[in-house]
Design a protein around this motif. Structure first.
Motif, short mmCIF file in Angstrom:
data_model
loop_
_atom_site.label_atom_id
_atom_site.label_comp_id
_atom_site.label_asym_id
_atom_site.label_seq_id
_atom_site.Cartn_x
_atom_site.Cartn_y
_atom_site.Cartn_z
N ASP A 144 4.52 16.09 -5.62
CA ASP A 144 4.03 16.02 -7.00
C ASP A 144 2.52 15.93 -7.03
O ASP A 144 1.89 16.31 -8.01
N ALA A 145 1.93 15.39 -5.97
CA ALA A 145 0.48 15.27 -5.86
C ALA A 145 0.09 15.22 -4.40
O ALA A 145 0.85 14.74 -3.56
N GLU A 146 -1.10 15.75 -4.10
CA GLU A 146 -1.65 15.68 -2.74
C GLU A 146 -3.12 15.34 -2.86
O GLU A 146 -3.81 15.82 -3.75
N LEU A 147 -3.58 14.54 -1.94
CA LEU A 147 -4.98 14.12 -1.94
C LEU A 147 -5.44 13.99 -0.50
O LEU A 147 -4.76 13.39 0.33
N THR A 148 -6.58 14.60 -0.20
CA THR A 148 -7.17 14.46 1.12
C THR A 148 -8.49 13.72 0.95
O THR A 148 -9.31 14.08 0.10
N GLY A 197 -11.38 12.00 3.55
CA GLY A 197 -11.79 11.74 4.92
C GLY A 197 -10.78 12.31 5.89
O GLY A 197 -10.37 13.46 5.78
N ALA A 198 -10.34 11.49 6.82
CA ALA A 198 -9.37 11.93 7.83
C ALA A 198 -7.94 11.77 7.36
O ALA A 198 -7.01 12.19 8.04
N GLY A 199 -7.73 11.18 6.19
CA GLY A 199 -6.37 10.92 5.72
C GLY A 199 -5.90 11.89 4.66
O GLY A 199 -6.68 12.55 3.99
N ARG A 200 -4.60 11.97 4.53
CA ARG A 200 -3.96 12.81 3.52
C ARG A 200 -2.83 12.01 2.90
O ARG A 200 -2.05 11.37 3.60
N LYS A 201 -2.75 12.05 1.58
CA LYS A 201 -1.65 11.38 0.87
C LYS A 201 -0.81 12.44 0.18
O LYS A 201 -1.33 13.31 -0.52
N MET A 202 0.50 12.35 0.39
CA MET A 202 1.45 13.20 -0.30
C MET A 202 2.32 12.30 -1.16
O MET A 202 2.85 11.30 -0.67
N GLN A 203 2.45 12.65 -2.43
CA GLN A 203 3.21 11.81 -3.36
C GLN A 203 4.43 12.59 -3.87
O GLN A 203 4.31 13.73 -4.28
N LEU A 251 7.02 7.74 -4.21
CA LEU A 251 6.76 7.48 -2.79
C LEU A 251 5.42 8.10 -2.42
O LEU A 251 5.17 9.27 -2.71
N ASP A 252 4.56 7.32 -1.79
CA ASP A 252 3.29 7.80 -1.25
C ASP A 252 3.39 7.79 0.26
O ASP A 252 3.65 6.74 0.86
N ALA A 253 3.21 8.94 0.88
CA ALA A 253 3.22 9.05 2.33
C ALA A 253 1.80 9.36 2.79
O ALA A 253 1.16 10.28 2.28
#
Length: 125
Positions: free
Chosen positions: A61-65, A67-73, A81-83
């Motif tokens: 439903d959402a993605e955010l990058t 720095g070195a991290g990535r969040k997939m929601q 759920l946020d991974a």
């Protein structure tokens, strides 16, 4: 009688000036215990790359990058759920290293229960 009433009011006023133990570097209360999260039920997603999450849950439903991290929601009617994915030390493909979950109203929910709900949404995948 007025004299006693005046003394009672004065006594109550001074009672409010009493102080408890002072808080300073030498007498701070201990920090609250840190929350411990179990990984039970998260075996399907912890350590997995982004394409495995997409295969399991569908398009995020959402993605955010950042720095070195990535969040997939990912979300369902029950939870969100946020991974969080990071590359292993030494490089390589980013994998899920942490998962957070909450109900739609923001209340806490067990992370494994949310994963199960997401797998079952829309008839499962």
């Amino acid at each position: 009688m007025k004299r006693w009433a005046g003394l009672a009011v004065l006594g109550m006023g001074l009672g409010g000036c009493a102080t408890g133990p002072s808080v300073g570097p030498g007498n701070l209360p201990p920090p609250p215990p840190s929350a411990s999260y179990s990984a039970v039920g998260l075996e399907r997603i912890l350590g997995q790359p982004a394409n495995a999450l997409t295969k399991l849950f569908g398009k995020p439903d959402a993605e955010l990058t950042e720095g070195a991290g990535r969040k997939m929601q990912f979300g369902s009617d029950i939870c969100v759920l946020d991974a969080y994915l990071y590359a292993p030390k030494g490089g390589g493909t980013p994998v899920v290293t942490y998962v957070d979950a909450r109900q739609r109203n923001g209340a806490p929910i067990d992370r494994a229960s949310c994963v199960a709900a997401l797998v079952r949404r829309e008839g499962g995948r």
